[in-house]
Design a protein around this motif. Structure first.
Motif, short mmCIF file in Angstrom:
data_model
loop_
_atom_site.label_atom_id
_atom_site.label_comp_id
_atom_site.label_asym_id
_atom_site.label_seq_id
_atom_site.Cartn_x
_atom_site.Cartn_y
_atom_site.Cartn_z
N GLU A 1 0.82 -1.21 0.00
CA GLU A 1 0.00 0.00 0.00
C GLU A 1 0.85 1.26 0.00
N ILE A 2 2.18 1.09 -0.02
CA ILE A 2 3.11 2.21 0.05
C ILE A 2 3.82 2.40 -1.29
N GLY A 3 3.82 3.64 -1.79
CA GLY A 3 4.62 4.00 -2.95
C GLY A 3 5.80 4.84 -2.50
N MET A 4 6.93 4.70 -3.18
CA MET A 4 8.14 5.40 -2.77
C MET A 4 8.83 6.02 -3.97
N ARG B 1 9.50 11.80 -13.24
CA ARG B 1 8.09 11.49 -13.52
C ARG B 1 7.88 9.99 -13.69
N VAL B 2 8.86 9.31 -14.28
CA VAL B 2 8.79 7.84 -14.37
C VAL B 2 8.81 7.23 -12.97
N ALA B 3 9.65 7.78 -12.09
CA ALA B 3 9.72 7.30 -10.71
C ALA B 3 8.38 7.49 -9.99
N ILE B 4 7.72 8.61 -10.25
CA ILE B 4 6.41 8.86 -9.65
C ILE B 4 5.39 7.87 -10.22
N ALA B 5 5.45 7.64 -11.54
CA ALA B 5 4.54 6.67 -12.16
C ALA B 5 4.72 5.29 -11.54
N ARG B 6 5.97 4.89 -11.33
CA ARG B 6 6.22 3.58 -10.71
C ARG B 6 5.69 3.55 -9.28
N ALA B 7 5.81 4.68 -8.58
CA ALA B 7 5.37 4.73 -7.18
C ALA B 7 3.86 4.62 -7.04
N ILE B 8 3.11 5.07 -8.06
CA ILE B 8 1.65 5.04 -7.95
C ILE B 8 1.01 3.91 -8.75
N VAL B 9 1.82 3.08 -9.40
CA VAL B 9 1.26 2.04 -10.26
C VAL B 9 0.45 1.01 -9.48
N MET B 10 0.78 0.83 -8.20
CA MET B 10 0.05 -0.13 -7.36
C MET B 10 -1.13 0.51 -6.62
N LYS B 11 -1.49 1.73 -7.01
CA LYS B 11 -2.58 2.47 -6.38
C LYS B 11 -2.37 2.57 -4.86
N PRO B 12 -1.27 3.19 -4.44
CA PRO B 12 -0.94 3.22 -3.01
C PRO B 12 -1.86 4.12 -2.20
N TYR C 1 -0.42 5.33 0.58
CA TYR C 1 0.61 6.17 1.21
C TYR C 1 1.74 6.37 0.21
N LEU C 2 2.17 7.62 0.06
CA LEU C 2 3.26 7.94 -0.86
C LEU C 2 4.36 8.67 -0.11
N PHE C 3 5.58 8.14 -0.18
CA PHE C 3 6.73 8.76 0.47
C PHE C 3 7.72 9.19 -0.61
N CYS C 4 8.25 10.41 -0.45
CA CYS C 4 9.19 10.97 -1.42
C CYS C 4 10.42 11.47 -0.68
N ASP C 5 11.60 11.02 -1.13
CA ASP C 5 12.84 11.46 -0.51
C ASP C 5 13.54 12.41 -1.46
N GLU C 6 13.52 13.70 -1.12
CA GLU C 6 14.16 14.74 -1.93
C GLU C 6 13.81 14.58 -3.42
N PRO C 7 12.52 14.64 -3.76
CA PRO C 7 12.13 14.39 -5.16
C PRO C 7 12.66 15.41 -6.15
N ASN C 8 13.07 16.59 -5.68
CA ASN C 8 13.56 17.63 -6.58
C ASN C 8 15.08 17.70 -6.67
N SER C 9 15.73 16.76 -6.03
CA SER C 9 17.19 16.77 -6.01
C SER C 9 17.75 16.72 -7.44
N GLY C 10 18.63 17.68 -7.74
CA GLY C 10 19.30 17.69 -9.04
C GLY C 10 18.50 18.30 -10.17
N TYR D 1 -6.13 11.31 -5.89
CA TYR D 1 -6.32 9.95 -5.40
C TYR D 1 -6.44 9.87 -3.88
N GLN D 2 -6.45 11.05 -3.22
CA GLN D 2 -6.58 11.12 -1.77
C GLN D 2 -5.56 10.23 -1.06
N ILE D 3 -4.31 10.42 -1.45
CA ILE D 3 -3.19 9.68 -0.88
C ILE D 3 -2.65 10.44 0.33
N ILE D 4 -2.07 9.73 1.27
CA ILE D 4 -1.32 10.36 2.35
C ILE D 4 0.12 10.49 1.86
#
Length: 255
Positions: free
Chosen positions: A79-82, A145-156, A158-167, A187-190
């Motif tokens: 249930e967690i996307g990262m 954006r691909v990383a975000i797509a992978r994180a939400i592909v399982m319909k999470p 909960y979504l956790f992001c570690d420094e998503p804007n780095s670089g 999607y009303q994700i946490i």
């Protein structure tokens, strides 16, 4: 809701997190900020279950993470996307294969069903015709954006992001911020974001948890941060002359 209560974590007898309590709500972009060594990365890893705290509770919609059995813990992880810092895409896999990876690992979907889901999330992050390209063949912003797509592909949930804007350059960083916030609300994700980017904090920080020396020194919204008299957060956020001027303008306009 994620409820954190009296969380303590130490390494080799040295305390890193010292009694942190907070909540993260559905449909809001929540941010963990603080200087290097403040404990924000350890806090995020505790939320993810990568570190086991010495004391305290982390409850995901009433489920105490630290007390879950193997089967329940596996269910929670599904249930967690990262979104990892740098994206963490597999260089040897295509964009399509990267996004499909969690589906192959955790579902019994057919190839057609998986491909349909992959194409759906690619469309959602505004990418098309990149299925067969490799990460090295697309830009840094596209990789995120691909990383975000992978994180939400399982319909999470909960979504956790570690420094998503780095670089990323400022314009691309804004695109990623807006995308994360849109997905969170749609999607009303946490969503919990570990960040040092003050532009992101000011733009999408609907809940901000500021850590200092392992303690929650302040929490509030990106609007309340302009008005606070908390010395620790003021010194941290407004070390930049630009943000000092923004704060002065805001306070003068709201007098």
């Amino acid at each position: 809701m994620i409820e954190v209560t009296d969380l303590y974590k130490e390494f080799n007898g040295t305390p890193v997190l010292k009694g942190i309590s907070t909540t993260f709500e559905k449909g809001k972009t929540s941010m963990i900020i603080g200087q290097s060594g403040s404990g924000k990365t350890v806090f995020l890893k505790c939320l993810l279950g990568l570190h086991i705290p010495e004391q305290g509770e982390i409850c995901f919609d009433g489920r105490n993470q630290t007390q879950l059995g193997i089967k329940a813990r596996r269910q929670l992880r599904q249930e967690i996307g990262m979104v990892f810092q740098g994206g963490a895409l597999y260089d040897s896999l295509t964009v399509e294969e990267n996004i499909m990876f969690p589906l192959k690992m955790f579902t019994n979907n057919t190839s057609a069903e998986m491909l349909k889901r992959v194409n759906f999330v690619l469309e959602r992050v505004n990418l098309s015709n990149v299925n067969n390209r490799f990460p090295a063949e697309i830009s840094g912003g596209m990789q995120k954006r691909v990383a975000i797509a992978r994180a939400i592909v399982m319909k999470p949930k909960y979504l956790f992001c570690d420094e998503p804007n780095s670089g990323l350059d400022p314009n691309t960083a804004t695109v990623i911020d807006n995308l994360i916030q849109e997905i969170t609300k749609e999607y009303q994700i946490i969503t919990v974001i570990n960040s040092h980017d003050m532009n992101s904090v000011m733009e999408i920080g609907e809940k901000i948890v500021f850590l200092k020396d392992g303690v929650k020194a302040w929490e509030g919204t990106n609007k309340e941060i302009f008005k606070t008299e908390n010395e620790a957060i003021v010194n941290f956020v407004y070390s930049s002359n630009l943000f000092k001027k923004v704060r002065e303008v805001y306070l003068n306009e709201t007098k």
